[in-house]
Design an enzyme around this catalytic site. Structure first.
Site, PDB file in Angstrom:
ATOM      1  N   CYS A 113       0.819  -1.212   0.000  1.00  0.00           N
ATOM      2  CA  CYS A 113       0.000   0.000   0.000  1.00  0.00           C
ATOM      3  C   CYS A 113       0.856   1.267   0.000  1.00  0.00           C
ATOM      4  CB  CYS A 113      -0.911   0.014   1.218  1.00  0.00           C
ATOM      5  SG  CYS A 113      -1.932  -1.451   1.318  1.00  0.00           S
ATOM      6  N   ASP A 114       2.169   1.108   0.028  1.00  0.00           N
ATOM      7  CA  ASP A 114       3.087   2.228   0.094  1.00  0.00           C
ATOM      8  C   ASP A 114       3.122   2.968  -1.246  1.00  0.00           C
ATOM      9  OD1 ASP A 114       5.184   3.910   0.425  1.00  0.00           O
ATOM     10  OD2 ASP A 114       6.640   2.366   0.965  1.00  0.00           O
TER      11      ASP A 114
END
Ligand SMILES: *Cc1c(COP(=O)(O)O)cnc(C)c1O
Length: 406
Positions: free
Chosen positions: A336-337
């Site tokens: 999700c970075d």
């Protein structure tokens, strides 16, 4: 481990949703043997590049007897794969407890350093263990300037005058001494070794102490892809780089010394490819199930274009576009970075879509060794594949691998 002729066979049989590493032991063996035959000295494989047991065991069978190690984890991995292997502990800055472990438990007798405080640390433990300094070889690491995709001399290495002092100091104590350098990984300028050898020559002449060896480090470039829109950067192939290095060693009269090289990338890059799945296509973006926090961090610096081959899912019957039209796709990683986006595109047929697979080639170096568990993703599935990645047909979307230079 399951074995398949190609990664495509593996993908279509297993239909994997997680990344799958395709190990090619025959390619690893061939590349190790090729290096050993071309380098006029000992070959010490740099374990950090890829320290998987399957790699160390295959290299051991291929005839690699010496390993460049940097930590207790690497000592243990090498000892498990080859109990009688020789290890060179070439990290210039070591913990005292690790120096003791190396000397006492693993019988390591070769280390590197670039500062007098490191000499003091090593000497303290040598004395405590009642070892003869004359049984130990200390390589003084020399700073080098060059151009590599990963420049390491900014971090380690003594300036030439300092290296002279260190050689004399270690010699006076009674250690055997050698000179080493590491020009960084994936050199981009064939003159890099020449410059480092010129500097080593200067240091040797000034120091005027008997040298037990010269270690030229790693940095030998592996073959990757390139942007098909741009002119291919001219870089000599491995045979030419080696021929020049051999000639430079003779010219600088280093050829009568015991020589060592510490290749990593050039030996292991071609030994693995990686099957990833397109989890979603959004316009010209592909979201895949691997990324910079798992197998693909080495490409994040933007210096490497990974060769990619399209493996279409036969279950998808409707596609848009022309499969012969190769396009650039931005690749987003699994986590999700928001920084987990590759800096170079993959070149693939414009028909690529959600659910398809991509085989990323020449990914054996600095890929699985750099995996993290960030966000709960940790690729750890392996198959064996018998056909080399570059033996496949270009027609499938083998879009960005340079043709072999030699
Ligand atoms: C990383 C490293 C190597 C291996 O470098 P490659 O570019 O992968 O060949 C060799 N020696 C030292 C000291 C290293 O740190």
């Amino acid at each position: 481990m399951q074995s398949f002729p190609t990664a495509k066979d593996a993908a279509l049989t297993l239909r994997p949703d997680v990344p799958v590493y395709c190990f090619r032991p025959d390619v690893l063996t061939a590349d190790a043997k090729r290096f050993m035959a071309a380098f006029p000295g000992d070959t010490a494989y740099a374990v950090k590049t890829n320290g998987e047991p399957m790699v160390l065991e295959t290299l051991s069978k291929a005839g690699i007897r010496i390993f460049d190690v940097a930590s207790p984890g690497e000592f243990a991995a090498v000892a498990a794969a080859q109990p009688d292997a020789e290890m060179l502990y070439m990290h210039p800055v070591k913990a005292q407890s690790d120096i003791r472990l190396a000397l006492e438990t693993y019988g390591i007798r070769v280390m590197s350093l670039d500062h007098e405080d490191e000499v003091a640390k090593i000497l303290r433990i040598v004395r405590a263990l009642d070892l003869d300094p004359g049984s130990i070889t200390l390589f003084v690491r020399l700073q080098t300037k060059g151009s590599a995709a990963y420049e390491l001399s900014k971090k380690f290495g003594a300036a030439p005058a300092h290296a002279v002092e260190l050689l004399q100091r270690c010699h006076k104590i009674g250690f055997k001494v050698g000179l080493c350098f590491h020009v960084g990984s994936q050199i981009e300028d064939p003159e890099t070794y020449e410059r480092a050898l010129a500097s080593a020559d200067w240091v040797r002449n000034r120091a005027d102490v008997p040298l037990a060896g010269l270690d030229v480090g790693g940095g030998f470039p592996a073959e990757y892809g390139h942007d098909p829109r741009r002119k291919k950067r001219e870089m000599p192939g491995q045979d030419e780089i080696m021929a020049r290095l051999r000639a430079d060693l003779v010219e600088r009269a280093f050829d009568d010394l015991p020589l060592v090289a510490e290749p990593g990338r050039v030996i292991v890059a071609r030994a693995f490819s990686l099957i990833v799945r397109v989890l979603l296509r959004k316009g010209k973006r592909l979201y895949i199930n691997d990324g910079i926090w798992a197998s693909l961090s080495d490409s994040w610096t933007g210096k490497i274009t990974l060769p990619a081959r399209f493996i279409p899912d036969p279950a998808r019957t409707r596609r848009n576009g022309d499969p012969k039209n190769i396009q650039a796709f931005k690749v987003c990683g699994a986590t999700c970075d928001s920084v987990d986006i590759l800096s170079r595109p993959f070149w693939l047929p414009e028909t690529v879509d959600t659910g398809d697979w991509i085989e990323i080639g020449h990914i054996g170096a600095y890929s699985l060794s750099l995996r993290t568990r960030f966000n709960g993703f940790y690729p750890d599935s392996f198959v064996e594949v018998t056909t080399p990645f570059d033996a496949g047909a270009a027609a499938e979307g083998y879009a960005s691998l340079e043709t072999m230079a030699d």
